[in-house]
Design a protein around this motif. Structure first.
Motif, short mmCIF file in Angstrom:
data_model
loop_
_atom_site.label_atom_id
_atom_site.label_comp_id
_atom_site.label_asym_id
_atom_site.label_seq_id
_atom_site.Cartn_x
_atom_site.Cartn_y
_atom_site.Cartn_z
N ILE A 48 0.86 -1.19 0.00
CA ILE A 48 0.00 0.00 0.00
C ILE A 48 0.89 1.24 0.00
CG2 ILE A 48 -1.77 1.30 1.27
CD1 ILE A 48 -2.57 -1.41 2.57
N ALA A 49 0.65 2.15 -0.95
CA ALA A 49 1.43 3.39 -1.02
C ALA A 49 0.48 4.58 -1.00
CB ALA A 49 2.29 3.41 -2.28
N ILE A 60 -3.46 -1.16 -8.62
CA ILE A 60 -4.79 -0.58 -8.43
C ILE A 60 -4.58 0.83 -7.88
CG2 ILE A 60 -6.98 -0.73 -7.18
CD1 ILE A 60 -6.61 -3.77 -7.12
N ILE A 61 -4.92 1.81 -8.68
CA ILE A 61 -4.75 3.21 -8.26
C ILE A 61 -5.87 3.59 -7.30
CG2 ILE A 61 -4.87 5.60 -9.07
CD1 ILE A 61 -3.25 4.83 -11.47
N LEU A 114 -1.90 2.05 -5.13
CA LEU A 114 -1.05 3.22 -5.34
C LEU A 114 -1.84 4.52 -5.39
CD1 LEU A 114 1.85 4.25 -6.03
CD2 LEU A 114 1.25 3.88 -8.43
N ASP A 115 -1.51 5.43 -4.49
CA ASP A 115 -2.05 6.79 -4.54
C ASP A 115 -1.31 7.58 -5.62
OD1 ASP A 115 -3.50 9.06 -3.85
OD2 ASP A 115 -2.06 9.66 -2.30
N GLY A 175 2.38 9.08 -8.03
CA GLY A 175 2.16 7.68 -8.38
C GLY A 175 2.31 7.43 -9.87
N ILE A 176 1.82 8.36 -10.70
CA ILE A 176 1.95 8.23 -12.15
C ILE A 176 3.41 8.24 -12.56
CG2 ILE A 176 1.52 9.38 -14.36
CD1 ILE A 176 -0.94 7.98 -13.37
#
Length: 235
Positions: free
Chosen positions: A8-9, A78-79, A55-56, A64-65
């Motif tokens: 988890i980020a 999974i964003i 991902l945030d 994140g991008i």
């Protein structure tokens, strides 16, 4: 069922906690790391692998991008974000799903379901071939390497970064329960966060306990009970 390891980020502690709480509702997910920024993700993935990265996008220093653009090999992504405008760009980077905050447990399950579909498709052929071949495993114990026939194993118990393998005797070996489960055939099922049992050794289920043929009594947790009952229904 394979347990999927998750990272988890997110720079927001509450957001990380919500996702972690959601994963606890799903027996086949295990959070192995939480990160506050993209650099922690990069550092962790240099020496570890995961199945799913939640991902945030809006994180300090590196978004994140931007992180995704630097990754040549990446897990299922999974964003999780409050910004819908990055959806198109996210999907061009092959993300599995795009969750807009705040998202419900139901929507979270849908996203994880997409990962499970892909994982099942990729693994089906391999599993069919391997199931006919896996009859034994090698384990380390002290300075020995021991060959164990799978039929000898009654159950396995987590013990920190070790496991206890129960045959007619107990063998302690340095590996996590999740990692060892991947080496086994589908005869072995998880009944609790800390226990895996040989399904062929199952004698009965009595309330919140599993009783094996050797009369060992093990806990069965609420989250894994349905998996065990579904398996029994298929026999």
């Amino acid at each position: 069922m394979k347990v999927l390891q998750c990272l988890i980020a997110d720079d927001e502690p509450i957001a990380r906690q919500i996702i972690e709480n959601y994963t606890k509702e799903i027996p086949y997910l295990e959070v192995v790391k939480t990160c506050k920024n993209a650099f922690e993700v990069m550092s962790y993935l240099q020496s570890n692998t995961v199945d799913i990265l939640f991902l945030d996008i809006n994180m300090p220093k590196l978004s994140g991008i931007s992180l995704l653009k630097t990754m040549q090999q990446k897990p299922h992504v999974i964003i999780t974000t409050a910004y819908p405008e990055y959806a198109v760009e996210g999907f061009t980077l092959s993300v599995t799903d795009y969750l807009l905050k705040p998202f419900s447990l139901e929507r979270f399950l849908q996203a994880v379901g997409k990962v499970m579909q892909t994982t099942s498709i990729q693994q089906d052929t391999v599993v069919i071939e391997q199931e006919k071949k896996i009859t034994s495993v090698y384990v380390k114990s002290d300075k020995k390497i021991i060959k164990l026939d799978l039929d000898e194993i009654n159950y396995i118990e987590a013990y920190g970064n070790y496991i206890k393998i129960y045959t007619e005797e107990m063998i302690l070996t340095p590996i996590t329960l999740s990692d060892f489960l991947e080496k086994l055939s589908s005869d072995f099922i998880r009944t609790h966060k800390s226990f895996v049992v040989n399904f062929n050794k199952l004698k009965m289920i009595d309330g919140n306990q599993i009783i094996l043929q050797n009369n060992s009594k093990l806990p069965i947790s609420k989250s894994y009970r349905k998996i065990v009952l579904d398996r029994i229904d298929k026999v």
